[in-house]
Design a protein around this motif. Structure first.
Motif, PDB file in Angstrom:
ATOM      1  N   GLY A 129       0.843  -1.183   0.000  1.00 35.54           N
ATOM      2  CA  GLY A 129       0.000   0.000   0.000  1.00 35.54           C
ATOM      3  C   GLY A 129       0.883   1.240   0.000  1.00 35.54           C
ATOM      4  O   GLY A 129       1.666   1.439   0.925  1.00 35.54           O
ATOM      5  N   THR A 130       0.770   2.043  -1.033  1.00 38.22           N
ATOM      6  CA  THR A 130       1.635   3.210  -1.156  1.00 38.22           C
ATOM      7  C   THR A 130       0.860   4.368  -1.785  1.00 38.22           C
ATOM      8  O   THR A 130      -0.358   4.462  -1.648  1.00 38.22           O
ATOM      9  CB  THR A 130       2.930   2.836  -1.925  1.00 38.22           C
ATOM     10  OG1 THR A 130       3.862   3.915  -1.845  1.00 38.22           O
ATOM     11  CG2 THR A 130       2.671   2.469  -3.365  1.00 38.22           C
ATOM     12  N   HIS A 131       1.548   5.236  -2.483  1.00 38.51           N
ATOM     13  CA  HIS A 131       0.995   6.482  -3.000  1.00 38.51           C
ATOM     14  C   HIS A 131       1.336   6.613  -4.481  1.00 38.51           C
ATOM     15  O   HIS A 131       2.338   6.067  -4.943  1.00 38.51           O
ATOM     16  CB  HIS A 131       1.559   7.661  -2.216  1.00 38.51           C
ATOM     17  CG  HIS A 131       1.408   7.462  -0.739  1.00 38.51           C
ATOM     18  ND1 HIS A 131       0.313   7.907  -0.040  1.00 38.51           N
ATOM     19  CD2 HIS A 131       2.185   6.810   0.162  1.00 38.51           C
ATOM     20  CE1 HIS A 131       0.427   7.554   1.233  1.00 38.51           C
ATOM     21  NE2 HIS A 131       1.552   6.884   1.379  1.00 38.51           N
ATOM     22  N   GLY A 132       0.526   7.362  -5.189  1.00 37.23           N
ATOM     23  CA  GLY A 132       0.663   7.457  -6.639  1.00 37.23           C
ATOM     24  C   GLY A 132       2.024   7.884  -7.132  1.00 37.23           C
ATOM     25  O   GLY A 132       2.611   7.239  -8.012  1.00 37.23           O
ATOM     26  N   ASN A 133       2.564   8.954  -6.598  1.00 35.66           N
ATOM     27  CA  ASN A 133       3.812   9.486  -7.124  1.00 35.66           C
ATOM     28  C   ASN A 133       4.985   8.548  -6.861  1.00 35.66           C
ATOM     29  O   ASN A 133       5.734   8.226  -7.778  1.00 35.66           O
ATOM     30  CB  ASN A 133       4.072  10.873  -6.527  1.00 35.66           C
ATOM     31  CG  ASN A 133       4.535  11.871  -7.557  1.00 35.66           C
ATOM     32  OD1 ASN A 133       5.681  12.277  -7.540  1.00 35.66           O
ATOM     33  ND2 ASN A 133       3.654  12.244  -8.459  1.00 35.66           N
ATOM     34  N   ILE A 134       5.126   8.072  -5.636  1.00 30.71           N
ATOM     35  CA  ILE A 134       6.257   7.185  -5.330  1.00 30.71           C
ATOM     36  C   ILE A 134       6.087   5.857  -6.053  1.00 30.71           C
ATOM     37  O   ILE A 134       7.075   5.250  -6.499  1.00 30.71           O
ATOM     38  CB  ILE A 134       6.465   7.008  -3.801  1.00 30.71           C
ATOM     39  CG1 ILE A 134       7.820   6.349  -3.515  1.00 30.71           C
ATOM     40  CG2 ILE A 134       5.335   6.250  -3.161  1.00 30.71           C
ATOM     41  CD1 ILE A 134       9.015   7.191  -3.840  1.00 30.71           C
ATOM     42  N   MET A 135       4.854   5.390  -6.219  1.00 31.39           N
ATOM     43  CA  MET A 135       4.615   4.151  -6.947  1.00 31.39           C
ATOM     44  C   MET A 135       5.079   4.273  -8.397  1.00 31.39           C
ATOM     45  O   MET A 135       5.810   3.421  -8.901  1.00 31.39           O
ATOM     46  CB  MET A 135       3.123   3.792  -6.904  1.00 31.39           C
ATOM     47  CG  MET A 135       2.788   2.492  -7.624  1.00 31.39           C
ATOM     48  SD  MET A 135       1.021   2.086  -7.551  1.00 31.39           S
ATOM     49  CE  MET A 135       0.410   3.008  -8.973  1.00 31.39           C
ATOM     50  N   VAL A 136       4.681   5.347  -9.068  1.00 31.89           N
ATOM     51  CA  VAL A 136       5.041   5.513 -10.470  1.00 31.89           C
ATOM     52  C   VAL A 136       6.532   5.803 -10.623  1.00 31.89           C
ATOM     53  O   VAL A 136       7.165   5.297 -11.555  1.00 31.89           O
ATOM     54  CB  VAL A 136       4.167   6.583 -11.148  1.00 31.89           C
ATOM     55  CG1 VAL A 136       4.616   6.832 -12.579  1.00 31.89           C
ATOM     56  CG2 VAL A 136       2.706   6.153 -11.124  1.00 31.89           C
ATOM     57  N   LEU A 137       7.110   6.560  -9.718  1.00 30.00           N
ATOM     58  CA  LEU A 137       8.558   6.787  -9.786  1.00 30.00           C
ATOM     59  C   LEU A 137       9.319   5.463  -9.668  1.00 30.00           C
ATOM     60  O   LEU A 137      10.311   5.243 -10.362  1.00 30.00           O
ATOM     61  CB  LEU A 137       9.011   7.749  -8.684  1.00 30.00           C
ATOM     62  CG  LEU A 137       8.674   9.210  -8.916  1.00 30.00           C
ATOM     63  CD1 LEU A 137       8.915  10.017  -7.643  1.00 30.00           C
ATOM     64  CD2 LEU A 137       9.469   9.780 -10.083  1.00 30.00           C
TER      65      LEU A 137
END
Length: 180
Positions: A129-137
């Motif tokens: 479970g994480t966040h959009g920006n760090i996931m895509v980076l």
């Protein structure tokens, strides 16, 4: 996975899921139960934890908190024009706003977390479970097609199944599409 929709508060760490986000977290659990998940990891942010806690509870697993999967810090305080601020850091990977992380710094942190997961949970099915920006980076490190335009199209929540062999990304499939 990107966390479900949250209710905005200025307290980033304690921002809870919205009513819609809580309903979607149930769908996240139902979807991921079909994926034979063995371990559950989360960012320390409440909205990410709440997105995966139903899954963890059903599996009888603890949620392992990993700070490397927290959202990237864009700037100190509040960005006056969020869209412009986020576009600037994606266009200039080494640039950071005052008190914030550049894309390179945030990506390095996400990769460090992913490498730990790949080592500690080798050949296991893990939900993160994480966040959009760090996931895509993090995804972008393995395949550059995951870029700003990809990030802009993410749903909330959004789930991608990444498959690795010898720490190399070999497959990526979107799982959330049938739940929107």
């Amino acid at each position: 996975m990107r966390h479900a929709h949250s209710t905005y508060t200025s307290e980033e760490l304690k921002r809870p899921l919205s009513v819609k986000g809580s309903k979607d977290a149930i769908k996240v659990k139902e979807l991921l139960l079909k994926e034979n998940i063995e371990h559950v990891i989360s960012s320390p942010y409440l909205r990410a934890i709440q997105t995966v806690e139903g899954l963890a509870n059903t599996l009888g697993e603890e949620i392992h908190i990993m700070n490397d999967f927290r959202e990237r810090k864009l700037t100190e305080g509040f960005a006056i024009n969020f869209e412009e601020a986020i576009r600037t850091v994606w266009d200039n990977p080494l640039f950071s706003w005052e008190g914030g992380e550049s894309n390179k710094v945030a990506q390095h942190r996400g990769i460090r977390g992913m490498e730990i997961v790949l080592e500690q949970y080798k050949n296991k099915n893990v939900a993160i479970g994480t966040h959009g920006n760090i996931m895509v980076l993090t995804m972008n490190y393995f395949d550059q097609q995951y870029d700003f335009e990809f990030w802009e199209k993410l749903a909330m929540p959004d789930i991608y199944k990444l498959s690795f062999r010898d720490k190399k990304l070999v497959d990526c499939n979107r799982l959330w599409k049938d739940y929107e």
